[in-house]
Design an enzyme around this catalytic site. Structure first.
Site, PDB file in Angstrom:
ATOM      1  N   CYS A  12     -88.483   6.522  26.088  1.00 35.65           N
ATOM      2  CA  CYS A  12     -87.270   6.911  25.363  1.00 35.65           C
ATOM      3  C   CYS A  12     -86.768   5.677  24.626  1.00 35.65           C
ATOM      4  O   CYS A  12     -86.514   4.658  25.257  1.00 35.65           O
ATOM      5  CB  CYS A  12     -86.176   7.393  26.312  1.00 35.65           C
ATOM      6  N   GLU A  27     -76.731  10.152  21.144  1.00 34.40           N
ATOM      7  CA  GLU A  27     -77.921  10.172  20.295  1.00 34.40           C
ATOM      8  C   GLU A  27     -78.218  11.554  19.733  1.00 34.40           C
ATOM      9  O   GLU A  27     -77.908  12.576  20.350  1.00 34.40           O
ATOM     10  CB  GLU A  27     -79.148   9.734  21.115  1.00 34.40           C
TER      11      GLU A  27
END
Length: 253
Positions: free
Chosen positions: A99, A162
């Site tokens: 990630c 995000e």
């Protein structure tokens, strides 16, 4: 009228001293994330430190990211990583294979057509964090599924906010962990991962974005991946083309 993300980008502060954190992780906080609005339109760039401070996140500051999932073709098992203790956000937690963020620092990672920017970033970071050669993660082999908008505090100071692109890849990969990034890794099947989520001793040891993706998407897509294995008994991420609507941001905040 400007969106909260745009307003926060204009007012963002970055006054936190990182001298008490790991030097390498502190250095990486100078990399520049791509700022976006709630529809994933790029609106500028800002360093990671500024982007990950809850002071700014609470004002709406939002950036682009990706979550990559690598499955072993022979048995469909998913490669997990446990984040290193040195990480500034979400240390020691288990999560999906990788990630991270496409960076404004690299021209190729700003390309939006065909998700080329996030694909390029995924290949780069898989090598940086897990030592997987980029030759084993060609950008055109990633299967883009969708993108989610989520917010997750890490502690009182740090967090994530995000637009996160979800990428699947089926590949046999060589893992040589960067110990400053990950402390452990393992392959799991669906039942093993579900058992980890249900085990009281490990249930709180996962990153929040991974839990969100698993809860709403991962297990269903994993079932389809296994159902669509080829005549050779191997699974292929490209068989998931069309199973999700990747044309818009799924809001999960």
């Amino acid at each position: 009228m400007s969106s909260p993300a745009v307003l926060a980008a204009r007012a963002a502060l970055a006054s936190i001293d990182l001298t008490n954190y790991d030097p390498e992780q502190s250095r990486l906080m100078d990399e520049k994330c791509i700022l976006v609005d709630e529809q994933d339109n790029a609106i500028g760039a800002m360093d990671k430190k500024t982007c990950h401070l809850m002071e700014n996140i609470n004002k709406g500051l939002l950036h682009r990211a990706f979550s990559a999932f690598i499955f072993r073709p022979s048995d469909g098992k998913l490669l997990l990583q446990q984040r290193a203790s040195e990480k500034i956000t979400f240390p020691d937690m288990w999560t999906n294979t990788c990630c991270s963020h496409p960076l404004d620092d690299f021209e190729e990672e700003k390309i939006e057509e065909g998700q080329l920017g996030v694909r390029s970033a995924a290949s780069r970071k898989l090598e940086h964090e897990l030592g997987i050669p980029q030759s084993q993660t060609p950008v055109d082999e990633f299967q883009y599924l969708t993108k989610i908008h989520y917010l997750a505090p890490s502690n009182g100071m740090w967090g994530e906010h995000e637009v996160d692109y979800i990428l699947f890849l089926t590949a046999d990969v060589t893992v040589i962990p960067n110990k400053n990034e990950i402390q452990d890794y393992k392959y799991v099947d669906k039942a093993e991962l579900q058992a980890m989520f249900n085990d009281s001793s490990t249930a709180n040891s996962f990153t929040p974005w991974f839990k969100l993706i698993a809860r709403d998407f991962l297990f269903g897509w994993w079932d389809i991946l296994m159902e669509r294995q080829g005549f050779d008994g191997r699974v292929y991420a490209k068989t998931l083309t069309g199973v999700a609507d990747g044309s818009k941001v799924i809001k999960m905040v």
